[in-house]
Structures are given as C-alpha cells and as structure tokens.
Design a protein around this motif. Structure first.
Motif, mmCIF file in Angstrom:
data_model
loop_
_atom_site.group_PDB
_atom_site.id
_atom_site.type_symbol
_atom_site.label_atom_id
_atom_site.label_comp_id
_atom_site.label_asym_id
_atom_site.label_seq_id
_atom_site.Cartn_x
_atom_site.Cartn_y
_atom_site.Cartn_z
ATOM 1 N N ILE A 141 83.869 37.420 54.278
ATOM 2 C CA ILE A 141 85.195 37.268 54.874
ATOM 3 C C ILE A 141 86.257 36.995 53.831
ATOM 4 C CG2 ILE A 141 85.162 34.785 55.299
ATOM 5 C CD1 ILE A 141 86.157 37.461 57.877
ATOM 6 N N GLY A 142 85.834 36.486 52.644
ATOM 7 C CA GLY A 142 86.793 36.235 51.571
ATOM 8 C C GLY A 142 87.485 34.889 51.681
ATOM 9 N N LEU A 143 88.687 34.815 51.111
ATOM 10 C CA LEU A 143 89.401 33.536 50.942
ATOM 11 C C LEU A 143 89.570 32.757 52.235
ATOM 12 C CD1 LEU A 143 92.203 34.527 48.394
ATOM 13 C CD2 LEU A 143 90.107 33.225 47.978
ATOM 14 N N GLU A 144 89.765 33.452 53.342
ATOM 15 C CA GLU A 144 89.964 32.763 54.617
ATOM 16 C C GLU A 144 88.779 31.848 54.928
ATOM 17 O OE1 GLU A 144 91.102 33.850 59.267
ATOM 18 O OE2 GLU A 144 90.447 35.416 57.882
ATOM 19 N N GLY A 145 87.578 32.295 54.548
ATOM 20 C CA GLY A 145 86.381 31.509 54.815
ATOM 21 C C GLY A 145 86.355 30.187 54.076
ATOM 22 N N LEU A 146 86.970 30.142 52.903
ATOM 23 C CA LEU A 146 87.025 28.879 52.161
ATOM 24 C C LEU A 146 87.785 27.823 52.956
ATOM 25 C CD1 LEU A 146 87.732 29.985 48.473
ATOM 26 C CD2 LEU A 146 85.593 29.097 49.413
ATOM 27 N N GLN A 147 88.805 28.240 53.671
ATOM 28 C CA GLN A 147 89.554 27.295 54.503
ATOM 29 C C GLN A 147 88.678 26.753 55.623
ATOM 30 O OE1 GLN A 147 93.193 29.198 55.768
ATOM 31 N NE2 GLN A 147 93.666 29.918 53.705
ATOM 32 N N TRP A 148 87.801 27.581 56.157
ATOM 33 C CA TRP A 148 86.888 27.119 57.209
ATOM 34 C C TRP A 148 85.918 26.082 56.649
ATOM 35 C CZ3 TRP A 148 85.347 32.803 58.705
ATOM 36 C CH2 TRP A 148 86.486 33.463 59.192
ATOM 37 N N LEU A 149 85.439 26.331 55.426
ATOM 38 C CA LEU A 149 84.557 25.346 54.799
ATOM 39 C C LEU A 149 85.307 24.040 54.550
ATOM 40 C CD1 LEU A 149 82.480 27.427 52.203
ATOM 41 C CD2 LEU A 149 81.818 26.680 54.492
ATOM 42 N N GLY A 150 86.572 24.160 54.168
ATOM 43 C CA GLY A 150 87.383 22.961 53.986
ATOM 44 C C GLY A 150 87.507 22.168 55.271
ATOM 45 N N ARG A 151 87.616 22.855 56.372
ATOM 46 C CA ARG A 151 87.715 22.181 57.672
ATOM 47 C C ARG A 151 86.391 21.471 58.012
ATOM 48 N NH1 ARG A 151 88.479 24.973 63.629
ATOM 49 N NH2 ARG A 151 88.410 22.991 64.786
ATOM 50 N N VAL A 152 85.254 22.128 57.718
ATOM 51 C CA VAL A 152 83.949 21.488 57.934
ATOM 52 C C VAL A 152 83.864 20.186 57.152
ATOM 53 C CG1 VAL A 152 81.469 21.705 57.456
ATOM 54 C CG2 VAL A 152 82.715 23.628 58.459
ATOM 55 N N LYS A 153 84.325 20.228 55.926
ATOM 56 C CA LYS A 153 84.282 19.041 55.073
ATOM 57 C C LYS A 153 85.176 17.922 55.603
ATOM 58 C CE LYS A 153 85.083 17.659 50.269
ATOM 59 N NZ LYS A 153 85.310 18.126 48.885
ATOM 60 N N ARG A 154 86.404 18.279 55.989
ATOM 61 C CA ARG A 154 87.370 17.263 56.428
ATOM 62 C C ARG A 154 87.022 16.687 57.790
ATOM 63 N NH1 ARG A 154 90.707 21.359 54.847
ATOM 64 N NH2 ARG A 154 91.202 21.824 57.026
ATOM 65 N N GLU A 155 86.709 17.563 58.742
ATOM 66 C CA GLU A 155 86.555 17.119 60.128
ATOM 67 C C GLU A 155 85.154 16.631 60.466
ATOM 68 O OE1 GLU A 155 88.022 20.018 62.875
ATOM 69 O OE2 GLU A 155 89.858 20.404 61.719
ATOM 70 N N LEU A 156 84.154 17.187 59.806
ATOM 71 C CA LEU A 156 82.777 16.829 60.156
ATOM 72 C C LEU A 156 82.101 15.978 59.095
ATOM 73 C CD1 LEU A 156 81.591 20.253 61.657
ATOM 74 C CD2 LEU A 156 82.549 18.269 62.855
ATOM 75 N N GLY A 157 82.723 15.858 57.926
ATOM 76 C CA GLY A 157 82.153 15.003 56.891
ATOM 77 C C GLY A 157 80.939 15.574 56.204
ATOM 78 N N LEU A 158 80.708 16.860 56.351
ATOM 79 C CA LEU A 158 79.578 17.504 55.679
ATOM 80 C C LEU A 158 80.004 17.995 54.300
ATOM 81 C CD1 LEU A 158 77.953 19.693 58.493
ATOM 82 C CD2 LEU A 158 76.845 17.821 57.262
ATOM 83 N N ARG A 159 79.126 17.864 53.340
ATOM 84 C CA ARG A 159 79.357 18.506 52.048
ATOM 85 C C ARG A 159 79.139 20.005 52.209
ATOM 86 N NH1 ARG A 159 77.226 13.475 51.102
ATOM 87 N NH2 ARG A 159 78.263 12.233 49.490
ATOM 88 N N VAL A 160 79.911 20.792 51.476
ATOM 89 C CA VAL A 160 79.874 22.244 51.680
ATOM 90 C C VAL A 160 79.608 22.959 50.359
ATOM 91 C CG1 VAL A 160 81.364 22.219 53.718
ATOM 92 C CG2 VAL A 160 82.388 22.357 51.442
ATOM 93 N N SER A 161 78.999 24.147 50.484
ATOM 94 C CA SER A 161 78.616 24.921 49.303
ATOM 95 C C SER A 161 78.799 26.401 49.576
ATOM 96 C CB SER A 161 77.156 24.632 48.956
ATOM 97 O OG SER A 161 76.749 25.386 47.837
#
Length: 363
Positions: free
Chosen positions: A66-86
């Motif tokens: 999906i490209g750059l847009e997907g990085l924002q989704w990972l950022g949301r996982v990190k902020r809202e759910l407290g999960l570390r992302v890779s």
C-alpha cells in the motif's frame, strides 16, 4: 559483532519462559484490516505487530504493498493500541519514511539481503538512528552473506540487531515453501551466541497446516521467537493467503506450543546425560576410525586408477552407492535421506582425493 546480553528483543518477551512473538498480516491492505488485526492480537499479548508496507514481488502487476499510507496505519496501532510495530525496508527512502513515523523495529527482507549494495545503502540511511533492526536470511543458503548483512547494519551503529530465519529456496521437491535447513541458523547462533534468532514459520511452511510443527521445531532448537503472519480473512488476503492464519488460529497455535527447559535441572538427569554423552563420544571415535579406514581404501583405488589410466568418476559406482546405502540404512532403522546425504559428502571427498592422486607428479 558484540551483541549486548540484554537487548530490545530479549527485554520485550518474558525472558526464556516464552518465545518473543511477532504477528500481523503479510501486507497492510486497509486501515480497517490493520486495526482489526492489531486489536485482536493485543488481546493475545503478542510482543510486536508486523505488516508489510512495501512488498517485493516476483512478477509485476501483482500487489506490491500500500506504500506510505500504510505507515500512518502502523502509527495509529502504536498510538491507540500501545503495540510496538515493525515493517520491512528495502532501500534508503523506506528507512527515512519509517523513521519519520517512529516505527519501532525495521527488518530487511530475504530478497534485499542477497545484495550487499542494497544492504549498505540501508545501513548508511540507518547511521545515527536508534532503532532495532532484524535481518532475514538471504534467499539462497549462504551463511556468509547473512552474516555480512548483519555486520553492515551493526557497523552503522545499530547494536540492537536480530536475525530472522525464513528458510531457503530450493529446486528440490519439498513440503515446505522454503526449506528450513536448520543447520544454517544453528551455525549462526553458535558463532554469535547472544544474537537473537527469530524463526518465520509462515515463509518456511508456505501453508498454515505446517505452522504448528515448524514453530515447535524452532522452540525445540532453542531459537528466541516466532514471526507468524496473521490476517482476519486469510482466504482473501492480497498476498500469501495460504500461509496466514486468523488471530484465533494464531491463539490456537500458541496455546499448543511447548517451551522446553534450557538445560537439565536435576543432578540425576545430569549424570544420566553425561553417561550417554560419553557413550556418544566412544561411538564417534569408532565412526571416525571406520571412516579413516574407508579413505585409506579410496586412496589405494585412486593409485590403481592412475596406474591403469582410468577416470576418477565412475557413474555406475556413484549410482550403486546412492541406491544401496539408503536401503542399508532402512534395515538398521535409520533415516535413508540422512544416510544418502552423508554418503554424498563422503563420495565427494573420495573423488577429491582420487583427483589429487591422478594429478600428482611422480616423485
């Protein structure tokens, strides 16, 4: 490489009481898919969420991420759910964009690891960054190339490094998508004892039915963690649907895994093990004496071939050995495939010895 005793990866998991678990979809496909998966995985207390943003594919006109847009989704996982992302990075631009979004851990994929120029480009982009990096093994079974990629990243100042074993491509028929060749990651672990090695059962297996046995094998061999691709609807995934499981399927796999003790914890068991090890040492000495005698006979036949101007490789003999020895192994209750591979090595060494004899000048 001087790997730290306690690094990012060992600190996240519960020590050796359980493996370090990384889970998430092969590819981030939509914001809904990413958040739905992450929410389910948070309930299972996975250590890190993974999702591919840029996907190197074998052929064009397939889903390449999906490209750059997907990085924002990972950022949301990190902020809202407290999960570390890779996520995976394959060039300097990927690194720069992932660092902007404060992705916790980056990994270098198998197709990138094969190219030292690409790895060095990534290492240069990482210089000065404070981010852990995982390096997958190269597509082909080349331990030196794998170590070289790890060293390039380490030399860029990234001391929190880990290896990911995802199996190796092979032209030989196999039940695996990528044959595990466990001896290669074992050798890596033996050279760098503090290096965390995480196993990727999804890419080794290639199908969800083999995920549990491959995962258990990884734990039985003492590797440090698992990366398992998890998707809310695997059948309709845009990449690698056969090897992904639902969050519920992941939970079932994890519930069935057995974590072994790292060593014996009872004196009687220690004594029994030591007694068996001494017997193994004795058996090994007998094997080596028999092998030395065989090589002496090989040397004699090498001189005989030279005296009679006969070529070294005798195809009929080669075929006879690989036909008969596995049959002998069956009669002794041994694995025929193991014995065939053993005799392949022995016969290659025999050919080398006889070739040296053929080409040696007479004194």
């Amino acid at each position: 490489m001087e790997i730290k005793e306690h690094n990012f990866f060992s600190n996240l998991a519960g020590g050796h009481s359980r493996p370090f678990i990384i889970a998430g979809p092969c590819s981030a496909e939509s914001e809904t898919q990413v958040m739905q998966t992450a929410e389910a995985l948070r309930e299972q207390q996975v250590d890190m969420f993974r999702a591919g943003i840029w996907k190197p594919r074998s052929r064009p006109n397939t889903f390449e991420g999906i490209g750059l847009e997907g990085l924002q989704w990972l950022g949301r996982v990190k902020r809202e759910l407290g999960l570390r992302v890779s996520t995976e990075v394959a060039n300097a631009r990927h690194v720069e964009e992932a660092l902007k979004q404060e992705i916790d851990v980056l990994w270098i994929g198998a197709r990138t690891t094969v190219n030292p120029f690409a790895v060095q480009e990534i290492a240069n982009a990482l210089n000065g960054a404070n981010v852990p990096v995982m390096v997958k093994n190269p597509v082909n079974p080349d331990l030196a190339l794998w170590i070289g990629a790890l060293e390039r990243v380490y030399n860029a100042g990234i001391t929190d490094v880990a290896a990911i074993h995802r199996g190796f491509s092979s032209y030989e028929p196999s039940k695996y998508r990528n044959v595990p060749l466990w001896q290669i990651p074992i050798e890596l672990k033996s050279r760098f004892k503090k290096l965390p090695v995480i196993v990727d059962p999804s890419h080794i297996a290639g199908n969800r039915e083999l995920l549990l046995p491959v995962s258990q094998k990884a734990l039985d061999l003492g590797f440090d963690g698992l990366m398992i691709e998890t998707h809310p609807d695997p059948a309709n995934a845009l990449s690698d649907p056969e090897q992904q499981v639902t969050p519920a399927g992941l939970q079932e796999i994890l519930s069935k895994l057995q974590v072994r003790k790292t060593n014996y914890d009872d004196q009687e068991l220690i004594n029994r093990a030591e007694k068996l090890r001494l017997q193994i040492d004795e058996a090994d000495q007998q094997i080596l004496r028999a092998l030395a005698r065989r090589m002496q006979l090989v040397e004699q036949i090498g001189h005989y071939k030279k005296q009679n101007n006969v070529q070294v490789l005798q195809i009929s003999r080669w075929k006879e050995i690989f036909r008969s020895r596995p049959d002998w192994a069956k009669e002794l209750g041994m694995n025929p495939a193991f014995v065939a591979e053993l005799y392949r090595l022995i016969h290659v060494e025999s050919i080398r010895m006889q070739t040296d004899i053929m080409n040696k000048e007479e004194e």
